[in-house]
Design a protein around this motif. Structure first.
Motif, PDB file in Angstrom:
ATOM      1  N   GLU A 133       0.830  -1.205   0.000  1.00  0.00           N
ATOM      2  CA  GLU A 133       0.000   0.000   0.000  1.00  0.00           C
ATOM      3  C   GLU A 133       0.866   1.258   0.000  1.00  0.00           C
ATOM      4  N   LEU A 134       1.959   1.237   0.765  1.00  0.00           N
ATOM      5  CA  LEU A 134       2.875   2.372   0.791  1.00  0.00           C
ATOM      6  C   LEU A 134       3.454   2.612  -0.604  1.00  0.00           C
ATOM      7  N   PHE A 135       3.887   1.551  -1.258  1.00  0.00           N
ATOM      8  CA  PHE A 135       4.479   1.711  -2.580  1.00  0.00           C
ATOM      9  C   PHE A 135       3.451   2.135  -3.622  1.00  0.00           C
ATOM     10  N   LYS A 136       2.189   1.820  -3.408  1.00  0.00           N
ATOM     11  CA  LYS A 136       1.146   2.315  -4.314  1.00  0.00           C
ATOM     12  C   LYS A 136       1.096   3.837  -4.286  1.00  0.00           C
ATOM     13  N   VAL A 137       1.301   4.411  -3.109  1.00  0.00           N
ATOM     14  CA  VAL A 137       1.298   5.871  -2.984  1.00  0.00           C
ATOM     15  C   VAL A 137       2.416   6.468  -3.840  1.00  0.00           C
ATOM     16  N   PHE A 138       3.548   5.794  -3.908  1.00  0.00           N
ATOM     17  CA  PHE A 138       4.667   6.250  -4.730  1.00  0.00           C
ATOM     18  C   PHE A 138       4.407   6.014  -6.222  1.00  0.00           C
ATOM     19  N   GLY A 139       3.340   5.315  -6.552  1.00  0.00           N
ATOM     20  CA  GLY A 139       3.040   4.974  -7.932  1.00  0.00           C
ATOM     21  C   GLY A 139       2.338   6.068  -8.721  1.00  0.00           C
ATOM     22  N   ASP A 140       2.220   7.256  -8.173  1.00  0.00           N
ATOM     23  CA  ASP A 140       1.549   8.357  -8.845  1.00  0.00           C
ATOM     24  C   ASP A 140       2.553   9.476  -9.079  1.00  0.00           C
ATOM     25  N   SER A 141       2.724   9.892 -10.341  1.00  0.00           N
ATOM     26  CA  SER A 141       3.753  10.890 -10.651  1.00  0.00           C
ATOM     27  C   SER A 141       3.466  12.248 -10.005  1.00  0.00           C
ATOM     28  N   THR A 142       2.205  12.600  -9.819  1.00  0.00           N
ATOM     29  CA  THR A 142       1.895  13.869  -9.155  1.00  0.00           C
ATOM     30  C   THR A 142       2.361  13.839  -7.708  1.00  0.00           C
ATOM     31  N   ARG A 143       2.117  12.743  -7.029  1.00  0.00           N
ATOM     32  CA  ARG A 143       2.571  12.636  -5.636  1.00  0.00           C
ATOM     33  C   ARG A 143       4.098  12.633  -5.567  1.00  0.00           C
ATOM     34  N   ILE A 144       4.754  11.998  -6.521  1.00  0.00           N
ATOM     35  CA  ILE A 144       6.222  12.004  -6.563  1.00  0.00           C
ATOM     36  C   ILE A 144       6.726  13.428  -6.775  1.00  0.00           C
ATOM     37  N   ARG A 145       6.064  14.176  -7.642  1.00  0.00           N
ATOM     38  CA  ARG A 145       6.455  15.568  -7.871  1.00  0.00           C
ATOM     39  C   ARG A 145       6.321  16.383  -6.587  1.00  0.00           C
ATOM     40  N   ILE A 146       5.233  16.173  -5.855  1.00  0.00           N
ATOM     41  CA  ILE A 146       5.034  16.892  -4.590  1.00  0.00           C
ATOM     42  C   ILE A 146       6.123  16.521  -3.595  1.00  0.00           C
ATOM     43  N   LEU A 147       6.399  15.237  -3.454  1.00  0.00           N
ATOM     44  CA  LEU A 147       7.457  14.807  -2.538  1.00  0.00           C
ATOM     45  C   LEU A 147       8.800  15.405  -2.940  1.00  0.00           C
ATOM     46  N   THR A 148       9.039  15.497  -4.236  1.00  0.00           N
ATOM     47  CA  THR A 148      10.306  16.034  -4.720  1.00  0.00           C
ATOM     48  C   THR A 148      10.455  17.517  -4.379  1.00  0.00           C
ATOM     49  N   VAL A 149       9.379  18.296  -4.528  1.00  0.00           N
ATOM     50  CA  VAL A 149       9.501  19.720  -4.166  1.00  0.00           C
ATOM     51  C   VAL A 149       9.646  19.893  -2.655  1.00  0.00           C
ATOM     52  N   LEU A 150       9.148  18.940  -1.897  1.00  0.00           N
ATOM     53  CA  LEU A 150       9.290  19.011  -0.438  1.00  0.00           C
ATOM     54  C   LEU A 150      10.611  18.442   0.052  1.00  0.00           C
ATOM     55  N   PHE A 151      11.391  17.880  -0.860  1.00  0.00           N
ATOM     56  CA  PHE A 151      12.683  17.290  -0.517  1.00  0.00           C
ATOM     57  C   PHE A 151      13.609  18.404  -0.015  1.00  0.00           C
ATOM     58  N   GLY A 152      13.737  18.521   1.284  1.00  0.00           N
ATOM     59  CA  GLY A 152      14.611  19.518   1.879  1.00  0.00           C
ATOM     60  C   GLY A 152      13.992  20.887   2.062  1.00  0.00           C
ATOM     61  N   GLU A 153      12.733  21.060   1.644  1.00  0.00           N
ATOM     62  CA  GLU A 153      12.074  22.363   1.771  1.00  0.00           C
ATOM     63  C   GLU A 153      10.697  22.193   2.399  1.00  0.00           C
ATOM     64  N   GLU A 154      10.354  23.090   3.277  1.00  0.00           N
ATOM     65  CA  GLU A 154       9.001  23.166   3.820  1.00  0.00           C
ATOM     66  C   GLU A 154       8.256  24.190   2.973  1.00  0.00           C
ATOM     67  N   MET A 155       7.064  23.831   2.503  1.00  0.00           N
ATOM     68  CA  MET A 155       6.325  24.731   1.623  1.00  0.00           C
ATOM     69  C   MET A 155       4.846  24.728   1.980  1.00  0.00           C
ATOM     70  N   CYS A 156       4.200  25.877   1.729  1.00  0.00           N
ATOM     71  CA  CYS A 156       2.756  25.938   1.923  1.00  0.00           C
ATOM     72  C   CYS A 156       2.062  25.445   0.655  1.00  0.00           C
ATOM     73  N   VAL A 157       0.779  25.168   0.764  1.00  0.00           N
ATOM     74  CA  VAL A 157       0.004  24.639  -0.357  1.00  0.00           C
ATOM     75  C   VAL A 157       0.083  25.577  -1.562  1.00  0.00           C
ATOM     76  N   CYS A 158      -0.003  26.886  -1.319  1.00  0.00           N
ATOM     77  CA  CYS A 158       0.060  27.864  -2.423  1.00  0.00           C
ATOM     78  C   CYS A 158       1.376  27.730  -3.181  1.00  0.00           C
ATOM     79  N   ASP A 159       2.480  27.602  -2.452  1.00  0.00           N
ATOM     80  CA  ASP A 159       3.794  27.493  -3.083  1.00  0.00           C
ATOM     81  C   ASP A 159       3.936  26.187  -3.859  1.00  0.00           C
ATOM     82  N   ILE A 160       3.429  25.103  -3.286  1.00  0.00           N
ATOM     83  CA  ILE A 160       3.500  23.807  -3.971  1.00  0.00           C
ATOM     84  C   ILE A 160       2.710  23.873  -5.272  1.00  0.00           C
TER      85      ILE A 160
END
Length: 120
Positions: free
Chosen positions: A37-64
């Motif tokens: 189930e955890l790996f299914k979450v990683f199976g969506d490119s939009t979620r991967i993009r969100i995780l990538t922008v959060l990699f090392g940065e804290e961001m608000c929803v507007c910024d994301i």
């Protein structure tokens, strides 16, 4: 690729000691289900993009949303999925909500995944 194109043993010889050793360290079915189930979450490119922008940065929803050229509603929906999977965390500051990766494990999974796909 047909099944007969996959390399396989030409004899049937089970290495019982090895099989027993592997089965003794195998997680139980509930843990394997949760991992799938955890790996299914990683199976969506939009979620991967969100995780990538959060990699090392804290961001608000507007910024994301701005960074990914998405609307806030779509981002919020994916953030909910990521939060339910315990991959991100949030904190509220006034009227804004800031998101970040939940812990170093998430960073490691992303970094290792990128390293793996970049191998030649």
């Amino acid at each position: 690729m047909a099944i007969h194109d996959v390399e396989h043993c030409e004899c049937h010889e089970v290495h019982k000691d090895l099989v027993d050793q592997v089965m003794n360290r195998m997680p139980d079915d509930d843990e394997l289900y949760d991992l799938a189930e955890l790996f299914k979450v990683f199976g969506d490119s939009t979620r991967i993009r969100i995780l990538t922008v959060l990699f090392g940065e804290e961001m608000c929803v507007c910024d994301i949303a701005e960074a990914l050229s998405m609307n806030q509603s779509a981002v919020s929906h994916q953030l909910r999925v990521l939060k339910n999977a315990k991959l991100i965390k949030n904190r509220k500051e006034g009227k804004q909500v800031f998101y970040s990766l939940a812990d170093d494990h998430v960073s490691t999974i992303l970094a290792m995944g990128l390293e793996h796909i970049e191998e030649q």
